[in-house]
Design an enzyme around this catalytic site. Sequence first.
Site, PDB file in Angstrom:
ATOM      1  N   LYS A  77       0.850  -1.198   0.000  1.00 15.78           N
ATOM      2  CA  LYS A  77       0.000   0.000   0.000  1.00 15.78           C
ATOM      3  C   LYS A  77       0.882   1.243   0.000  1.00 15.78           C
ATOM      4  CE  LYS A  77      -3.946   2.003   2.549  1.00 15.78           C
ATOM      5  NZ  LYS A  77      -4.817   1.874   3.740  1.00 15.78           N
ATOM      6  N   SER A 152      -9.853   1.792   2.869  1.00 13.66           N
ATOM      7  CA  SER A 152      -8.987   2.565   2.003  1.00 13.66           C
ATOM      8  C   SER A 152      -7.946   1.735   1.246  1.00 13.66           C
ATOM      9  CB  SER A 152      -8.250   3.623   2.835  1.00 13.66           C
ATOM     10  OG  SER A 152      -7.342   3.011   3.726  1.00 13.66           O
ATOM     11  N   SER A 176     -10.004  -0.421   7.140  1.00 12.16           N
ATOM     12  CA  SER A 176      -9.405  -0.255   5.814  1.00 12.16           C
ATOM     13  C   SER A 176      -8.691  -1.482   5.256  1.00 12.16           C
ATOM     14  CB  SER A 176      -8.426   0.923   5.820  1.00 12.16           C
ATOM     15  OG  SER A 176      -9.128   2.134   5.704  1.00 12.16           O
TER      16      SER A 176
END
Lengths: 480, 104
Positions: A77, A152, A176
Amino acid sequence: MNRPDATAIAAAIRSGALRAVDHARATLDAIDAANPGLNAYHEVFHDAALGRAAMVDAQVAAGRDPGPLAGVCVAVKDNIATTIGRTTCSSRMLGGYRSPFDATVVTRLLAAGAVIVGKTNMDEFAMGSSSETCAWGVVRNPHDPTRTPGGSSGGSAAAMAAGLCDLSLGSDTGGSIRQPAAFCGIVGLKPTYGRISRWGLVAFGSSLDQIGPFAATVRDAALAYQVMAGVDAHDSTSAAVAVDDWQATPPADPRTLRVGVPSQYLRNNDPAVTEALDRALGLLRTAGATIVDVDLPMTDHGISTYYVIAPAEASSNLARFDGIRYGHRAAQRAGEGLDELYARSRSEGFGAEVQRRIMLGTYVLSSGYYDAYYDRALRIRRLIKQEFDTAFARCDVILGPTAPTAAFTIGGVTDPLQMYMNDVYTVNTNIAGIAGLSLPGGFDRSSGHALPVGLQLQAPAFAEGRLLRASELLERLLSA
Amino acid sequence: MAEPSTSLSSKDVAHVARLARLHLDDATIESYRTQLASVLSHIARLGQVDTSSVEPMAHPLDAVNRLDDDEPGPTLTVDQVLMNAPAREGDFIAVPKVLGGDSA
C-alpha cells in the site's frame, strides 16, 4: 484467481521446483495485462522485482534458504515507505515523495525472501471506504469493475483478488483492511494495536492505525503476519509482547470453541449478508461449536466515536504537511508570508475528503468543543473496550458481518456520513485495539454479478493465534 | 457537560480553516459547513451516553513512554533528509522571507 497460495509458492521456490524469476515474470505479465482496467497499482517495479527474484534463485541454487516468503510477490500500500519507487499516499501532496528508508514491515518481508512488485492505490491518506478519494484515479473491483473494491486499502485488495500478487499489505484505522477484503472476496487481517511495527507507515490516526496482510487463504495471512509481527525499536508503540507462534497454536477444536454473536451485528444487513452469516453459524453449530449471545450495545456509538478520535488525530498528524521540508509547495507569491504559503500548499496538495477530516478534527479539538466532543469520545472509547472485555469472558471469538452490504457502485455513495456508516462493524475493533479478520463468507448475486460477502471474526488483544486458528476452521467449514 | 451544539456558521467554518491552515474559497466553506453540520449532528448522539464514571482512554495500550539509551546510532545523511525538500540552498531548506515581510 487460479494461483496457488503464497504458502505453496514459497514451498515450490524453496525446493527448487519453481524459479522465483519465472514466477515474478508471470506475476508482472498479469499486472501489465489487468492493471490498466483495475488501477490497483500506482507503480510497478519490473526490473527491481526480477532482480530480487534472481537473488532468491541464486540463494536456492547455492543451497541457502531464502526464507519463509521465498520469491513470494508482495504488493505494498502506498502509505508504507519503500526506498524503491515513490510513497505518495495517493495524494498530490506527496506526488513525488521518495522515502529515504524502508518501513520495518518491508525490511522484514525482504529479509524473509519476498519480492516487492509494486505500490498500490488507496483512498488519499487512507481516508475513505471506497478508494475513490485516490488522487491517481478510482480503483475497480475485479468481481465487477463498475463497483468499488472498498477502501482505504482498495488497490492492495483488488491486486490480491485479481491474482496480481501473492500477498499484499494494507493499513487499517477503522476497517481499511477488513472492508476491502470483504468486498474483494479475500482474507484481510487487522492485528492487535501495537502487534506490527508502524515505522514507515504514514500516520493517520496514531492510536488506531495498524498494518496487516491481505491473502488468498487464512494460512497465507498467518504466514505474512508471522514474518511482520513483533516489537521494533523504531516504533515505541510496538508491543513488547511475545508473538504467539501460529504454527505452534493447536488447530481450533470446534467442540470447545465458543463463538460470540452480538445482536447489534444482526440488524440493517442486506439479505445476502444475513444469509452468509446464518450459513456460517449453522456450519459452526453442526461442527459442535457453542454459539453464545453477547451484547455490544456501544456498537451504535462506534462510528460517532471514531469520527471524533480519528479526525482529531489526523488533523494533528497531517499538520506536518506544510510545504516546507517535503511534499507539495504552492508557487510563491510576492509579499506573501509563511502562513499563507502553508495554507495554499495544503489546500492545493490535499483532496476534498482529507481537508474535510482535517476540518472536523480541528473543530472537535478547538477551544470550547474539546470536552463536548474529544474528551467524551475518549470516555466512550473506554466503555467500548470494557464491553469487549466482558464479551470475551464468555466467548473465544466474536463473529459477524464485515460490512452490512457487498461492494457498492463507484460513485454510488456521495454523502460523507453515509460512506462513514460502512464501517459500523469494523471501527470498534480499532477503537478497542483488539484483533479482527475478514474472510470470504459467500456471495450476493442480487445484482447479476457474484459479489463477495465478508465475515469478520474478532479476538482479544494479542490473541492472533486463536483468531487465525478459528478463522482457518471457519474457512474450512465454508469451503466443504 | 454541555451538549455539543450542531449549528455551524460560515464564520465558524472559516475560523476552523484558519486554525487548520487551509485556504478555502467561499463555495468550499459553504459545502463543508453543510457536510460538517451533518456529521456533527450525528456525533452529537454521544451526548446521550453517561460518561460521568469513566476515565478517558487515549490509547489502547497501557503503555508508558519507552526511552532509548542515549547513544548515537545510524542516522540519515543530510542529502537523504533534504532529498524531498521543495527548495534547497546548499545544506538548507529554502523558505520565503520570514522576517520583515507581511506576517499573515
